[in-house]
Design a protein around this motif. Structure first.
Motif, mmCIF file in Angstrom:
data_model
loop_
_atom_site.group_PDB
_atom_site.id
_atom_site.type_symbol
_atom_site.label_atom_id
_atom_site.label_comp_id
_atom_site.label_asym_id
_atom_site.label_seq_id
_atom_site.Cartn_x
_atom_site.Cartn_y
_atom_site.Cartn_z
ATOM 1 N N VAL A 12 36.834 55.051 61.348
ATOM 2 C CA VAL A 12 36.652 54.507 62.694
ATOM 3 C C VAL A 12 37.818 54.968 63.558
ATOM 4 N N GLN A 13 37.581 55.073 64.852
ATOM 5 C CA GLN A 13 38.654 55.443 65.767
ATOM 6 C C GLN A 13 39.530 54.228 66.076
ATOM 7 N N ALA A 14 40.753 54.508 66.439
ATOM 8 C CA ALA A 14 41.661 53.427 66.835
ATOM 9 C C ALA A 14 41.033 52.609 67.952
ATOM 10 N N GLY A 15 41.184 51.300 67.831
ATOM 11 C CA GLY A 15 40.568 50.387 68.788
ATOM 12 C C GLY A 15 39.200 49.905 68.375
ATOM 13 N N GLY A 16 38.628 50.523 67.363
ATOM 14 C CA GLY A 16 37.300 50.154 66.916
ATOM 15 C C GLY A 16 37.308 48.988 65.947
ATOM 16 N N SER A 17 36.120 48.703 65.414
ATOM 17 C CA SER A 17 35.942 47.554 64.522
ATOM 18 C C SER A 17 35.181 47.958 63.266
ATOM 19 N N LEU A 18 35.427 47.229 62.206
ATOM 20 C CA LEU A 18 34.672 47.323 60.969
ATOM 21 C C LEU A 18 34.566 45.931 60.380
ATOM 22 N N ARG A 19 33.506 45.707 59.620
ATOM 23 C CA ARG A 19 33.392 44.456 58.875
ATOM 24 C C ARG A 19 33.226 44.780 57.406
ATOM 25 N N LEU A 20 34.168 44.336 56.608
ATOM 26 C CA LEU A 20 34.078 44.481 55.160
ATOM 27 C C LEU A 20 33.368 43.273 54.571
ATOM 28 N N SER A 21 32.591 43.532 53.543
ATOM 29 C CA SER A 21 31.932 42.462 52.796
ATOM 30 C C SER A 21 32.321 42.584 51.336
ATOM 31 N N CYS A 22 32.346 41.450 50.668
ATOM 32 C CA CYS A 22 32.624 41.418 49.233
ATOM 33 C C CYS A 22 31.651 40.428 48.607
ATOM 34 N N ALA A 23 30.721 40.963 47.845
ATOM 35 C CA ALA A 23 29.713 40.125 47.193
ATOM 36 C C ALA A 23 30.156 39.823 45.779
ATOM 37 N N ALA A 24 30.239 38.536 45.466
ATOM 38 C CA ALA A 24 30.678 38.092 44.146
ATOM 39 C C ALA A 24 29.484 37.670 43.312
ATOM 40 N N LEU A 83 41.398 48.017 65.558
ATOM 41 C CA LEU A 83 42.003 48.715 64.425
ATOM 42 C C LEU A 83 43.015 49.749 64.879
ATOM 43 N N LYS A 84 44.046 49.894 64.063
ATOM 44 C CA LYS A 84 45.137 50.826 64.341
ATOM 45 C C LYS A 84 45.239 51.825 63.188
ATOM 46 N N THR A 118 39.647 54.078 57.007
ATOM 47 C CA THR A 118 40.465 55.090 57.658
ATOM 48 C C THR A 118 40.328 54.940 59.167
ATOM 49 N N VAL A 119 41.470 54.798 59.832
ATOM 50 C CA VAL A 119 41.480 54.648 61.285
ATOM 51 C C VAL A 119 42.150 55.883 61.882
ATOM 52 N N SER A 120 41.407 56.618 62.674
ATOM 53 C CA SER A 120 41.942 57.837 63.277
ATOM 54 C C SER A 120 42.538 57.525 64.646
ATOM 55 N N SER A 121 43.568 58.303 64.991
ATOM 56 C CA SER A 121 44.238 58.066 66.280
ATOM 57 C C SER A 121 43.599 58.881 67.387
#
Length: 121
Positions: A12-24, A83-84, A118-121
């Protein structure tokens, strides 16, 4: 068999968003946390949520990241906003069977395999 399976990582580019999930699966967990490890650095605490939904954050992510859980789905999430590039790391989900007394990695009983962010600048 206990499994923690992370998903949602990527580039994702800097300033963007991601949502991680973890299924147990395989057990019911009291507390969850996210840790991350950047190249050449030690694994570091990111965020945690306990059995009564108290949340805790590393200073570097407070105000940008939000941890939450869906007990019906045995899933924990990490919403990452603004994101940074320094957020680039492998992110690990961790789960504890009982109450945790601190936010150290040793408090958690099970770990996921890790997922790259990975966050790209």
């Amino acid at each position: 068999q206990v499994q923690l399976v992370e998903s949602g990582g990527g580039l994702v580019q800097a300033g963007g968003s991601l949502r991680l999930s973890c299924a147990a699966s395989g057990r019911t967990f009291s507390s969850y946390a996210w840790f991350r490890q950047a190249p050449g650095k030690e694994r570091a605490f990111v965020a945690a949520i306990d059995w009564i939904d108290n949340t805790y954050y590393a200073a570097s992510v407070k105000g940008r990241f939000t941890i939450s859980r869906d007990n019906a789905k045995n899933t924990v999430y990490l919403q990452m906003n603004s994101l940074k590039p320094e957020d680039t790391a492998v992110y690990y989900c961790a789960a504890a069977l009982g109450a945790v007394r601190s936010l150290g990695a040793g408090e958690y009983d099970y770990w996921g395999q890790g997922i790259q962010v990975t966050v790209s600048s």
